[in-house]
Enzyme design. Structure first.
Site, short mmCIF file in Angstrom:
data_model
loop_
_atom_site.label_atom_id
_atom_site.label_comp_id
_atom_site.label_asym_id
_atom_site.label_seq_id
_atom_site.Cartn_x
_atom_site.Cartn_y
_atom_site.Cartn_z
N HIS A 1 0.80 -1.22 0.00
CA HIS A 1 0.00 0.00 0.00
C HIS A 1 0.85 1.28 0.00
CE1 HIS A 1 -3.42 -2.61 0.92
NE2 HIS A 1 -2.81 -3.02 2.00
O1 RIB Z 1 -5.29 0.03 4.32
C1 RIB Z 1 -3.88 0.06 4.25
C2 RIB Z 1 -3.32 1.20 5.01
O2 RIB Z 1 -3.62 1.07 6.40
C3 RIB Z 1 -1.79 1.29 4.96
O3 RIB Z 1 -1.39 2.62 5.11
C4 RIB Z 1 -1.36 0.49 6.15
O4 RIB Z 1 -0.07 0.86 6.63
C5 RIB Z 1 -2.42 0.88 7.15
O5 RIB Z 1 -2.01 2.13 7.73
#
Ligand code: RIB
Ligand code: CA
Length: 302
Positions: free
Chosen positions: A232
């Protein structure tokens, strides 16, 4: 491409850690002015400690770490199990090589964005609480950034509930304030980040780098992949480095805060051609190009 001044607001977090390493390995393109930390994947005491340790791992302890909100603006904090109890999958990271900055993250964001108005790209990798609180101090805070590039949301299907992605679920009120701010927003949501899973082959590629950063990344990701494989947060930094790997469209994004079943949902409405919208919503990425970039940059670190 001119060197970009950036601030990273994050909740390390394994994928946050990879994003920080990618940024730290790209000093020719990115001038990392500072890091602001928020509670999210883990409690604030852990996320700020992890940010300090990642800087020590990269040999960049001069970058200031500013501790921010210990919880969301209005709801109780919800953390994520997928990053482990310590937030970095139990990986052996060095101890911090510098103390926390004395200025809290909210004041740091307000003061620094104002001092260099229109010049700084704010990269948000966690719940938007710090920026939401900054708006409480100065309603124009997000607008003082050149742009805000965030990991969060999803046009179709969350990862906490069927509707909401973690960062927007944890602090929906802060997210709503940011999307109503009128600032230049780039949203990188699950629709895109689910296209870049860490596969066993890619994990092996990282292990084969042979440097301390590669070993630490491999250890963190090995734990992380038990629950989530999507990279992500590094997508935010990769977008700054190689925007042509990405594509998307302007849209209108609203954050649900009233319906308890859908709270934190990012409702993405398409806009007619030429319409303004309130965010550039990126939804496609060249996955192989992304991983080639990530590995090439990780290899540059100690
Ligand atoms: O949904 C994914 C996000 O939520 C990413 O930023 C992960 O690190 C959590 O913070
Ligand atoms: Ca994060």
């Amino acid at each position: 491409m001119a060197r970009q001044a950036i601030i990273i607001d994050c909740d390390p977090g394994v994928d946050d850690a990879l994003a920080l390493l990618l940024a730290l390995a790209s000093a020719d393109e990115l001038d990392l002015l500072g890091i602001s930390v928020v509670a999210g994947n883990a409690a604030l005491a852990k996320t700020r400690y992890n940010a300090q340790r990642i800087l020590a791992l990269a040999g960049r302890a001069e970058v200031p770490v500013h501790a921010g909100a210990a919880g969301p603006m209005l709801v109780d904090l919800r953390t994520a199990d997928v990053h482990g109890d310590d937030g970095v999958g139990g990986a052996a990271l060095p101890e911090p090589a510098a103390p926390l900055a004395s200025v809290n993250a909210v004041s740091y964001l307000c003061d620094t964005l104002a001092a260099r108005s229109g010049k700084i790209t704010l990269c948000c990798l966690g719940p938007l609480t710090n920026l939401g609180l900054a708006i409480g101090q100065n309603k124009d805070a997000p607008n003082l950034a050149r742009r805000v590039v965030m990991m969060g949301g999803a046009a179709a299907g969350g990862n906490v509930t069927g509707y909401a992605e973690f960062n927007f679920f944890v602090d929906p009120h802060a997210a709503r304030l940011v999307f109503q701010s009128g600032a230049e927003l780039v949203m990188i949501g699950l629709d895109l980040t689910r296209q870049v899973p860490i596969t066993p082959a890619r994990l092996d590629q990282i292990a084969a780098l042979g440097n301390k950063a590669g070993q630490a990344a491999h250890a963190m990701l090995t734990f992380y992949c038990r629950g989530d494989t999507a990279m992500h947060d590094p997508c935010v930094i990769a977008y700054l480095l190689a925007p042509t790997l990405f594509s998307g469209r302007k849209a209108w994004v609203d954050i649900e805060i009233d319906d308890p079943e859908r709270i934190g949902q990012s409702v993405v409405r398409e806009i007619p051609d030429g319409g303004k919208g309130n965010a550039l919503v990126l939804d496609k990425i060249d996955a192989d190009g992304f991983f080639d970039l990530l590995c090439e940059r990780l290899a540059r670190l100690p």
